[in-house]
Design an enzyme around this catalytic site. Structure first.
Site, short mmCIF file in Angstrom:
data_model
loop_
_atom_site.label_atom_id
_atom_site.label_comp_id
_atom_site.label_asym_id
_atom_site.label_seq_id
_atom_site.Cartn_x
_atom_site.Cartn_y
_atom_site.Cartn_z
CD GLU A 115 47.82 35.15 35.88
OE1 GLU A 115 47.54 35.40 34.06
OE2 GLU A 115 46.62 35.32 35.54
CG HIS A 140 42.86 38.32 43.30
ND1 HIS A 140 42.62 37.32 43.76
CD2 HIS A 140 43.40 38.78 41.41
CE1 HIS A 140 43.12 35.95 43.05
NE2 HIS A 140 43.87 37.09 41.60
CD GLU A 168 50.86 62.35 47.90
OE1 GLU A 168 51.73 61.76 47.61
OE2 GLU A 168 51.07 63.79 48.56
CG HIS A 209 41.59 37.78 37.91
ND1 HIS A 209 41.53 37.24 36.95
CD2 HIS A 209 42.37 38.01 38.61
CE1 HIS A 209 42.77 36.83 37.96
NE2 HIS A 209 43.27 36.96 37.96
#
Ligand code: 13P
Ligand code: ZN
Length: 270
Positions: A115, A140, A168, A209
């Site tokens: 990546e 993931h 939050e 993903h």
């Protein structure tokens, strides 16, 4: 002081370990890149010794000369803390932008995450809007990933649900979350689509993903993903318990934004 003794190195390994402990990084799932301060790294590492040069499918000349700590491709997050020299590396982008120099780690012929082009594109995009930006983190995150199968994938609707699940959330990501279509990971296309969204959001969902988070340091980026993932977990429980009966209202969220001095993404609240 050696590279391994620096706070940023220890924090990198601890963060990877925390991500693994949370179940966000099974096997080699996920990757982290941390942009380093040149002076800081040159003080603890002999940057004239290049172990290997590694080609890339993306021209990162905008980052020429920059140093990064990166996770290795195919390397298990579970093992990073025990054996960082085999699972992570210190790299520098060459002047031509098409190759990177490996200066430390990634032993036994390992290479940076597949990546890396997507990470570099996201670093470039975030640095354009925030000069303190340093971290790109992909993982993931389980409940967040699960939500992409069951929830409306419109950015507005997904963001609104997350904001409603934990008080939050709006404070941590007032700009909301972005969503890209499903794409093949490791390609320039998914990197470009992600980086485009990085112009105004720090959290991008990759349907079916995982997520991409960015921030100024490892804690902040981990915390961003952790907060969204917690909201997604609460959503999962709420759905399992029979669905929403009552909820934080849009007026509540506006009051919250006012109290904390944040600006919710325009058009997301009624
Ligand atoms: P790498 O092992 O190459 O980092 O890939 C893991 C991943 O999560 C791809 O999306
Ligand atoms: Zn992934």
């Amino acid at each position: 002081m050696t590279l391994q003794e620096t706070n940023f190195f220890k924090e990198f390994c601890n963060t990877a370990n925390n991500m693994y402990q949370h179940g966000w990084d099974e096997r080699n799932g996920g990757n982290i890149t941390l942009l380093l301060d040149k002076k800081e790294i040159e003080a603890v590492s002999d940057v004239t010794k290049v172990k290997r040069s590694i080609p890339m499918i993306f021209d990162a000349s905008e980052l020429a000369g920059e140093y990064f700590l990166v996770t290795g491709s195919g390397k298990y997050f579970k093992n990073i803390k025990e054996a960082p020299e085999k699972n992570i590396g210190l790299i520098r982008v060459q002047e031509n932008g098409k190759n990177i120099d490996l200066l430390w780690g990634l032993e036994d012929g390992a290479v940076p995450t597949s990546e890396l082009p997507s990470h570099f594109m996201s670093h470039i995009a975030r640095l354009k809007v925030d000069d303190k930006h340093r971290v790109v983190m992909h993982c993931h995150a389980t409940h967040f990933l699960a939500m992409t199968f069951t929830h409306d994938l419109s950015e507005r609707e997904l963001t609104r649900t997350l904001w409603q699940m934990c008080t939050e959330c709006l404070v941590v990501f007032p700009e909301g979350v972005s969503v890209i279509p499903w794409m093949v990971p490791g390609t320039n296309q998914i990197g470009e689509a992600t980086a485009e969204k990085m112009a105004d959001t720090r959290l991008i969902v990759w349907p079916f993903h995982g997520v991409y988070g960015t921030g100024r340091d490892l804690d902040e980026t981990f915390g961003l993903i952790e907060t969204a993932e917690k909201a997604a977990e609460v959503y999962t429980f709420v759905q399992a318990q029979g669905g929403v009966k009552q909820c934080i209202t849009d007026q509540d969220l506006l009051d919250l934004a006012d109290a904390f001095g944040v600006t919710p993404k325009a058009g997301y609240l009624n």
